[in-house]
Design a protein around this motif. Structure first.
Motif, mmCIF file in Angstrom:
data_model
loop_
_atom_site.group_PDB
_atom_site.id
_atom_site.type_symbol
_atom_site.label_atom_id
_atom_site.label_comp_id
_atom_site.label_asym_id
_atom_site.label_seq_id
_atom_site.Cartn_x
_atom_site.Cartn_y
_atom_site.Cartn_z
ATOM 1 N N GLU A 103 0.817 -1.211 0.000
ATOM 2 C CA GLU A 103 0.000 0.000 0.000
ATOM 3 C C GLU A 103 0.857 1.270 0.000
ATOM 4 O OE1 GLU A 103 -4.313 -1.185 1.634
ATOM 5 O OE2 GLU A 103 -2.862 -0.756 3.200
ATOM 6 N N SER A 104 1.745 1.339 -0.965
ATOM 7 C CA SER A 104 2.509 2.549 -1.220
ATOM 8 C C SER A 104 2.329 2.881 -2.694
ATOM 9 C CB SER A 104 3.979 2.336 -0.862
ATOM 10 O OG SER A 104 4.116 2.050 0.525
ATOM 11 N N PHE A 105 3.058 3.883 -3.201
ATOM 12 C CA PHE A 105 2.931 4.232 -4.612
ATOM 13 C C PHE A 105 4.193 4.968 -5.041
ATOM 14 C CE2 PHE A 105 1.591 6.697 -8.282
ATOM 15 C CZ PHE A 105 0.879 5.754 -9.012
ATOM 16 N N GLY A 106 4.916 4.381 -6.013
ATOM 17 C CA GLY A 106 6.154 5.016 -6.461
ATOM 18 C C GLY A 106 7.116 5.208 -5.303
ATOM 19 N N ARG A 107 7.538 6.435 -5.089
ATOM 20 C CA ARG A 107 8.461 6.741 -3.987
ATOM 21 C C ARG A 107 7.739 7.050 -2.684
ATOM 22 N NH1 ARG A 107 13.028 10.879 -5.913
ATOM 23 N NH2 ARG A 107 13.867 10.150 -3.911
ATOM 24 N N TRP A 108 6.411 7.086 -2.735
ATOM 25 C CA TRP A 108 5.612 7.378 -1.538
ATOM 26 C C TRP A 108 5.437 6.102 -0.737
ATOM 27 C CZ3 TRP A 108 0.223 5.865 -0.850
ATOM 28 C CH2 TRP A 108 -0.338 6.362 0.331
ATOM 29 N N ARG A 109 5.726 6.168 0.552
ATOM 30 C CA ARG A 109 5.610 5.021 1.436
ATOM 31 C C ARG A 109 4.680 5.348 2.592
ATOM 32 N NH1 ARG A 109 7.057 2.997 -2.374
ATOM 33 N NH2 ARG A 109 8.908 1.764 -2.833
ATOM 34 N N ILE A 110 3.930 4.339 3.038
ATOM 35 C CA ILE A 110 2.990 4.536 4.130
ATOM 36 C C ILE A 110 3.316 3.562 5.249
ATOM 37 C CG2 ILE A 110 1.258 2.906 3.246
ATOM 38 C CD1 ILE A 110 -0.887 4.919 4.227
ATOM 39 N N GLY A 111 3.051 3.987 6.504
ATOM 40 C CA GLY A 111 3.321 3.123 7.650
ATOM 41 C C GLY A 111 4.768 3.200 8.093
ATOM 42 N N GLY B 177 -3.486 -1.042 -7.261
ATOM 43 C CA GLY B 177 -3.192 0.101 -8.095
ATOM 44 C C GLY B 177 -4.151 1.274 -8.038
ATOM 45 N N PHE B 178 -5.362 1.092 -7.492
ATOM 46 C CA PHE B 178 -6.316 2.192 -7.505
ATOM 47 C C PHE B 178 -6.262 3.022 -6.228
ATOM 48 C CE2 PHE B 178 -9.746 1.419 -10.950
ATOM 49 C CZ PHE B 178 -8.761 1.204 -11.885
ATOM 50 N N HIS B 179 -6.181 2.391 -5.059
ATOM 51 C CA HIS B 179 -6.056 3.170 -3.826
ATOM 52 C C HIS B 179 -4.602 3.272 -3.391
ATOM 53 C CE1 HIS B 179 -5.790 -0.787 -1.843
ATOM 54 N NE2 HIS B 179 -5.269 -0.148 -0.813
ATOM 55 N N ALA B 180 -3.784 2.349 -3.869
ATOM 56 C CA ALA B 180 -2.339 2.308 -3.607
ATOM 57 C C ALA B 180 -1.772 1.215 -4.502
ATOM 58 C CB ALA B 180 -2.059 2.000 -2.133
ATOM 59 N N GLY B 181 -0.446 1.156 -4.545
ATOM 60 C CA GLY B 181 0.190 0.131 -5.355
ATOM 61 C C GLY B 181 0.447 0.607 -6.778
ATOM 62 N N ASP B 182 1.475 0.053 -7.383
ATOM 63 C CA ASP B 182 1.809 0.306 -8.777
ATOM 64 C C ASP B 182 2.416 -0.986 -9.333
ATOM 65 O OD1 ASP B 182 4.787 0.288 -8.409
ATOM 66 O OD2 ASP B 182 4.361 2.071 -7.218
ATOM 67 N N PRO B 183 2.610 -1.106 -10.635
ATOM 68 C CA PRO B 183 3.080 -2.374 -11.191
ATOM 69 C C PRO B 183 4.349 -2.918 -10.544
ATOM 70 C CG PRO B 183 2.286 -0.983 -12.956
ATOM 71 C CD PRO B 183 2.254 -0.141 -11.704
ATOM 72 N N ASN B 184 5.318 -2.070 -10.282
ATOM 73 C CA ASN B 184 6.559 -2.547 -9.677
ATOM 74 C C ASN B 184 6.335 -3.034 -8.251
ATOM 75 O OD1 ASN B 184 8.259 -2.018 -11.920
ATOM 76 N ND2 ASN B 184 8.316 0.147 -11.367
ATOM 77 N N LEU B 185 5.517 -2.310 -7.502
ATOM 78 C CA LEU B 185 5.257 -2.693 -6.116
ATOM 79 C C LEU B 185 4.381 -3.949 -6.050
ATOM 80 C CD1 LEU B 185 5.696 -2.006 -3.163
ATOM 81 C CD2 LEU B 185 3.730 -0.475 -3.270
ATOM 82 N N GLN C 227 -5.398 9.716 -3.803
ATOM 83 C CA GLN C 227 -5.233 10.821 -2.866
ATOM 84 C C GLN C 227 -5.881 10.525 -1.518
ATOM 85 O OE1 GLN C 227 -6.429 14.616 -4.399
ATOM 86 N NE2 GLN C 227 -6.064 15.702 -2.477
ATOM 87 N N GLY C 228 -7.034 9.866 -1.551
ATOM 88 C CA GLY C 228 -7.746 9.561 -0.311
ATOM 89 C C GLY C 228 -7.477 8.173 0.219
ATOM 90 N N PHE C 229 -6.530 7.450 -0.386
ATOM 91 C CA PHE C 229 -6.164 6.098 0.043
ATOM 92 C C PHE C 229 -7.367 5.159 0.045
ATOM 93 C CE2 PHE C 229 -4.454 2.990 3.269
ATOM 94 C CZ PHE C 229 -3.396 2.547 2.505
ATOM 95 N N GLY C 230 -8.317 5.421 -0.826
ATOM 96 C CA GLY C 230 -9.466 4.532 -0.952
ATOM 97 C C GLY C 230 -10.393 4.516 0.245
#
Length: 266
Positions: free
Chosen positions: A13-21, A40-48, A73-76
């Motif tokens: 549940e991160s995205f690109g260079r953005w990390r959560i937790g 991929g919609f609330h978080a995540g991307d292909p690499n992650l 933006q709203g983390f789903g």
């Protein structure tokens, strides 16, 4: 008393260079049995997504898709308006993407668990739940649906004969109606308190609500969140406490023959 239980966690549940937790997913992976991978919609991307599925495969952790509202933006965790068919198409898109990464790493799609506000909307929206379950019956008839017991999602899965798993939320509070009480900032919960709460739920089938009442709770899987502060210590103490009570931890694929896990129950 439960003799065996699944532990699932929302991961990737991160995205690109953005990390959560404050805990790395790799540290959590060795302590859980099922992973809900952001698609991929609330978080995540292909690499992650690729990295998270690979980690799960390396640790022998079962993989599930974790689709949410299209709301990075709203983390789903905000409700998005749309027709049921539009929302389910978003789910199909996400599940399909995650399933391809699972195939790449030689693992199956054990389950699908909607995320955040979408999970809560499905819980009270019979039409949305029924369309979701109809999709599962067609595209993933042997994969489990993860949901709250007694929710519209649970009822739709039972009626359609879709494998279904009920969850207990370790790091969330409960209301008197058995629903989860979400807060934007849960702070840093006490891992020892959560461990006692989980053990009691497994042994007695009860949980204390925010108003101080005890309610009955039935479940096959325990959920905690990787973005909860102190997530590693939460799962470590929770796992140790369960094992100390003689409760075995195993993925839901091993629980399929237990009561209340398939459509012929209840």
């Amino acid at each position: 008393m439960l003799e065996v239980v699944d532990i699932n966690c929302d991961l990737g549940e991160s995205f690109g260079r953005w990390r959560i937790g404050d805990t790395d997913d790799a540290a959590l992976m060795g302590l859980i049995s099922s992973a809900n991978v952001a698609a991929g919609f609330h978080a995540g991307d292909p690499n992650l997504m690729d990295q998270t599925v690979r980690l799960a495969a390396e640790h022998g952790v079962e993989v599930g898709a974790h689709p949410g509202y299209n709301d990075l933006q709203g983390f789903g965790r905000r409700k998005i308006s749309g027709t049921s068919k539009e929302l389910i198409n978003d789910v199909i898109y996400q599940v399909g993407a995650l399933r391809e990464f699972a195939r790449r790493h030689g693992v199956r799609l054990q389950h699908v668990k909607p995320h955040g506000a979408l999970y809560m909307e499905m819980a009270v929206n019979p039409e949305l739940s029924q369309i979701f379950v109809q999709y599962m019956r067609t595209a993933a008839p042997d994969s489990f649906v993860f949901c709250m017991g007694g929710s519209a999602t649970h009822r739709a899965a039972l009626e359609a004969g879709q494998p279904v798993i009920r969850e207990f939320y370790a790091d969330r509070d409960y209301g008197d109606n058995g629903s989860i009480v979400f807060t934007r900032d849960a702070g840093r919960p006490d891992p020892a308190v959560i461990a006692r709460k989980v053990v009691r739920a497994c042994k007695e089938g009860k949980v204390r609500t925010v108003s101080g009442n005890d309610i009955a709770i039935e479940f096959e899987s325990i959920c905690f969140h990787s973005d909860t502060l102190g997530a590693f210590e939460i799962v470590r103490q929770m796992r140790d406490a369960l094992i100390a009570e003689g409760i075995r931890i195993a993925p839901v694929s091993e629980l399929a023959n237990q009561k209340n896990t398939r459509g012929e129950q209840q």
